[in-house]
Design a protein around this motif. Structure first.
Motif, PDB file in Angstrom:
ATOM      1  N   HIS A 209       0.882  -1.167   0.000  1.00 24.49           N
ATOM      2  CA  HIS A 209       0.000   0.000   0.000  1.00 24.49           C
ATOM      3  C   HIS A 209       0.926   1.225   0.000  1.00 24.49           C
ATOM      4  O   HIS A 209       1.722   1.408   0.925  1.00 24.49           O
ATOM      5  N   LEU A 210       0.857   2.039  -1.054  1.00 32.06           N
ATOM      6  CA  LEU A 210       1.792   3.149  -1.223  1.00 32.06           C
ATOM      7  C   LEU A 210       1.207   4.481  -0.771  1.00 32.06           C
ATOM      8  O   LEU A 210       0.009   4.726  -0.896  1.00 32.06           O
ATOM      9  N   GLY A 211       2.085   5.344  -0.286  1.00 28.68           N
ATOM     10  CA  GLY A 211       1.695   6.704   0.049  1.00 28.68           C
ATOM     11  C   GLY A 211       2.850   7.441   0.697  1.00 28.68           C
ATOM     12  O   GLY A 211       3.736   6.831   1.288  1.00 28.68           O
ATOM     13  N   VAL A 212       2.864   8.750   0.531  1.00 31.11           N
ATOM     14  CA  VAL A 212       3.799   9.614   1.254  1.00 31.11           C
ATOM     15  C   VAL A 212       2.972  10.314   2.317  1.00 31.11           C
ATOM     16  O   VAL A 212       2.005  11.009   1.996  1.00 31.11           O
ATOM     17  N   THR A 213       3.322  10.138   3.571  1.00 35.55           N
ATOM     18  CA  THR A 213       2.477  10.640   4.653  1.00 35.55           C
ATOM     19  C   THR A 213       2.925  12.024   5.112  1.00 35.55           C
ATOM     20  O   THR A 213       4.064  12.434   4.869  1.00 35.55           O
ATOM     21  N   ALA A 214       2.028  12.742   5.785  1.00 38.81           N
ATOM     22  CA  ALA A 214       2.341  14.078   6.333  1.00 38.81           C
ATOM     23  C   ALA A 214       3.124  14.900   5.311  1.00 38.81           C
ATOM     24  O   ALA A 214       4.165  15.484   5.612  1.00 38.81           O
ATOM     25  N   SER A 215       2.578  14.952   4.101  1.00 35.90           N
ATOM     26  CA  SER A 215       3.335  15.497   2.972  1.00 35.90           C
ATOM     27  C   SER A 215       3.239  17.016   2.807  1.00 35.90           C
ATOM     28  O   SER A 215       3.829  17.570   1.883  1.00 35.90           O
ATOM     29  N   GLY A 216       2.499  17.693   3.689  1.00 38.52           N
ATOM     30  CA  GLY A 216       2.512  19.145   3.665  1.00 38.52           C
ATOM     31  C   GLY A 216       1.306  19.775   2.987  1.00 38.52           C
ATOM     32  O   GLY A 216       0.334  19.092   2.662  1.00 38.52           O
ATOM     33  N   PRO A 217       1.359  21.100   2.761  1.00 38.32           N
ATOM     34  CA  PRO A 217       0.260  21.810   2.111  1.00 38.32           C
ATOM     35  C   PRO A 217      -0.036  21.256   0.723  1.00 38.32           C
ATOM     36  O   PRO A 217       0.771  20.510   0.148  1.00 38.32           O
ATOM     37  N   PHE A 218      -1.150  21.674   0.176  1.00 39.13           N
ATOM     38  CA  PHE A 218      -1.729  21.030  -1.002  1.00 39.13           C
ATOM     39  C   PHE A 218      -0.752  20.805  -2.158  1.00 39.13           C
ATOM     40  O   PHE A 218      -0.495  19.665  -2.562  1.00 39.13           O
TER      41      PHE A 218
ATOM     42  N   GLY B  61       6.758  10.237  -5.175  1.00 36.22           N
ATOM     43  CA  GLY B  61       6.963   9.020  -4.403  1.00 36.22           C
ATOM     44  C   GLY B  61       6.165   7.845  -4.935  1.00 36.22           C
ATOM     45  O   GLY B  61       6.718   6.777  -5.237  1.00 36.22           O
ATOM     46  N   ILE B  62       4.861   8.030  -5.061  1.00 35.21           N
ATOM     47  CA  ILE B  62       4.003   6.957  -5.561  1.00 35.21           C
ATOM     48  C   ILE B  62       4.334   6.658  -7.017  1.00 35.21           C
ATOM     49  O   ILE B  62       4.438   5.495  -7.426  1.00 35.21           O
ATOM     50  N   GLY B  63       4.508   7.721  -7.798  1.00 33.91           N
ATOM     51  CA  GLY B  63       4.776   7.542  -9.228  1.00 33.91           C
ATOM     52  C   GLY B  63       6.059   6.782  -9.487  1.00 33.91           C
ATOM     53  O   GLY B  63       6.109   5.895 -10.350  1.00 33.91           O
TER      54      GLY B  63
ATOM     55  N   GLY C 246       3.853  -1.693  -5.859  1.00 30.06           N
ATOM     56  CA  GLY C 246       2.629  -1.089  -5.342  1.00 30.06           C
ATOM     57  C   GLY C 246       1.379  -1.739  -5.893  1.00 30.06           C
ATOM     58  O   GLY C 246       1.263  -1.968  -7.102  1.00 30.06           O
ATOM     59  N   SER C 247       0.437  -2.038  -4.992  1.00 31.10           N
ATOM     60  CA  SER C 247      -0.814  -2.690  -5.380  1.00 31.10           C
ATOM     61  C   SER C 247      -2.046  -1.871  -5.032  1.00 31.10           C
ATOM     62  O   SER C 247      -3.129  -2.121  -5.565  1.00 31.10           O
ATOM     63  N   ILE C 248      -1.899  -0.922  -4.100  1.00 30.52           N
ATOM     64  CA  ILE C 248      -2.998  -0.040  -3.714  1.00 30.52           C
ATOM     65  C   ILE C 248      -2.372   1.254  -3.217  1.00 30.52           C
ATOM     66  O   ILE C 248      -1.292   1.230  -2.617  1.00 30.52           O
ATOM     67  N   ILE C 249      -3.000   2.387  -3.503  1.00 30.03           N
ATOM     68  CA  ILE C 249      -2.412   3.664  -3.105  1.00 30.03           C
ATOM     69  C   ILE C 249      -3.414   4.520  -2.353  1.00 30.03           C
ATOM     70  O   ILE C 249      -4.615   4.428  -2.564  1.00 30.03           O
ATOM     71  N   ARG C 250      -2.866   5.332  -1.461  1.00 26.32           N
ATOM     72  CA  ARG C 250      -3.662   6.374  -0.806  1.00 26.32           C
ATOM     73  C   ARG C 250      -2.841   7.653  -0.842  1.00 26.32           C
ATOM     74  O   ARG C 250      -1.747   7.730  -0.281  1.00 26.32           O
ATOM     75  N   VAL C 251      -3.335   8.648  -1.523  1.00 27.93           N
ATOM     76  CA  VAL C 251      -2.697   9.963  -1.562  1.00 27.93           C
ATOM     77  C   VAL C 251      -3.118  10.718  -0.311  1.00 27.93           C
ATOM     78  O   VAL C 251      -4.308  10.840  -0.022  1.00 27.93           O
ATOM     79  N   SER C 252      -2.137  11.235   0.433  1.00 31.33           N
ATOM     80  CA  SER C 252      -2.425  11.955   1.679  1.00 31.33           C
ATOM     81  C   SER C 252      -2.247  13.447   1.460  1.00 31.33           C
ATOM     82  O   SER C 252      -1.138  13.907   1.187  1.00 31.33           O
TER      83      SER C 252
END
Length: 358
Positions: A192-201, A211-213, A221-227
């Motif tokens: 499960h992919l994602g970059v966490t606490a990644s900042g303003p929009f 990161g995900i790309g 990667g099999s599932i992603i959540r953009v934070s």
């Protein structure tokens, strides 16, 4: 290739498409608001939905959501392992456990045994912020993240439990990439992919895309959540844009448009934004569009891009020329360009439900 793990009826990993996960951000005590948010995320294209379960009362929200939300629901558990047991009993489709705050073996084994009986998947979610200390560099951090996840996974495996998804998230792109690379070389569990606490929009969109790309491009990667520190629907949209830009999945028509320069004699920024907004609105209603649509602002690259797209327009002074498969098929006025071009490119509503397709 990774093993396949089910979250409810959604299959993750193996030969299945990279999935999109969303997360509820509203106050769970405001049930009507949370239901609206969940339905919005489902409509936007979330395939799995995570719920932060902080106290026993939050588990009861499941029944409320089930009435109108038809995608798998995952309970996000920290600190209190008994909440995981309650979430499993309530009928959540998946559980996220944090190895950095739920790590006593007896407690983990109890959760795993119940998850196995209920056929509930578990995500081992390692988040760099949970270490609460600094590391010499990102390589050291990445290795520690993998070590933490590995220790937890071994507990699950000793219970003969393998319906496991794993995440390795940090707030920096490099640490996230390194941790997921290392893990993917050692294990075949879906990531499960994602970059966490990644900042303003904008910063978060850039970090998430990089990161995900980068990992998706490597086949990881099999599932992603953009934070994002933003309304939850944006996370689903950005996830789609990332995957579509890489050719991983196709969700909606691609718009090709130029950055504009002093040669441009129309308000192309307004035209493109208005066109995209109307196109996405109609697309959600079932209208089909060509896969690649070009909106170009001048004669330098405009005609070429317009001809290479399925359909496109190259603007000059207060008007545009429409190309379809390389042939000029009409013109547009700047004033009415969005409405006229939408009418030109939209097709009959597509069948939204296979069961109703003739």
């Amino acid at each position: 290739m990774t093993r396949t793990v089910k979250i409810g009826d959604v299959k993750v990993g193996g030969r299945f498409p990279v999935r999109i996960q969303g997360m509820l951000k509203g106050n769970l005590k405001d049930k009507s608001s949370v239901l609206r948010e969940a339905k919005r995320l489902q409509q936007e294209g979330a395939e799995v939905l995570r719920v932060a379960v902080k106290e026993a009362g939050d588990v009861a929200l499941l029944n409320h959501l089930r009435k109108q939300v038809h995608i798998p629901l995952v309970a996000d558990i920290h600190f209190r392992y008994k909440l995981a047991l309650q979430a499993i009993e309530a009928g959540f489709d998946g559980i996220r456990l944090n190895p950095l705050n739920i790590h006593k073996r007896a407690q983990v084994r109890e959760v795993v045994r119940q998850a196995k009986i209920a056929k509930v998947s578990i995500r081992v979610g390692v988040n760099a912020g949970g270490f609460k200390r600094k590391f010499a560099n990102e390589q050291v951090l990445a290795k520690e993240m993998v070590t933490s996840g590995e220790r937890f996974i071994r507990i699950l495996e000793r219970e003969d439990f393998f319906d496991t998804i794993v995440s390795m998230k940090a707030s920096t792109v490099r640490a996230t990439i390194l941790a997921n690379r290392i893990f993917s070389q050692r294990f075949n569990y879906p990531l499960h992919l994602g970059v966490t606490a990644s900042g303003p929009f904008l910063e978060a969109v850039v970090k998430s895309s990089m990161g995900i790309g980068a990992l998706l491009q490597e086949g990881i990667g099999s599932i992603i959540r953009v934070s994002l520190t933003a309304p939850s629907f944006w996370e689903i949209r950005v996830a789609k844009f990332i995957m579509q830009a890489l050719g991983v999945r196709q969700f909606f028509p691609e718009i090709i448009s130029c950055p504009t320069c002093s040669r441009c004699q129309v308000d192309l920024i307004h035209i493109v934004n208005s066109f995209q907004k109307e196109m996405l609105r109609l697309h959600q209603k079932g209208y089909a569009f060509p896969e690649k649509i070009a909106l170009m602002g001048c004669e330098v690259n405009g005609p070429g891009e317009a001809q290479q797209a399925d359909i496109g327009v190259a603007f000059g002074k207060r008007r545009g020329v429409i190309f379809q498969k390389g042939t000029i098929v009409g013109t547009l006025s700047e004033k009415n360009s969005v409405r006229e071009f939408i009418d030109k490119v939209k097709m009959k509503p597509r069948c939204m439900e296979r069961s109703k397709c003739s």
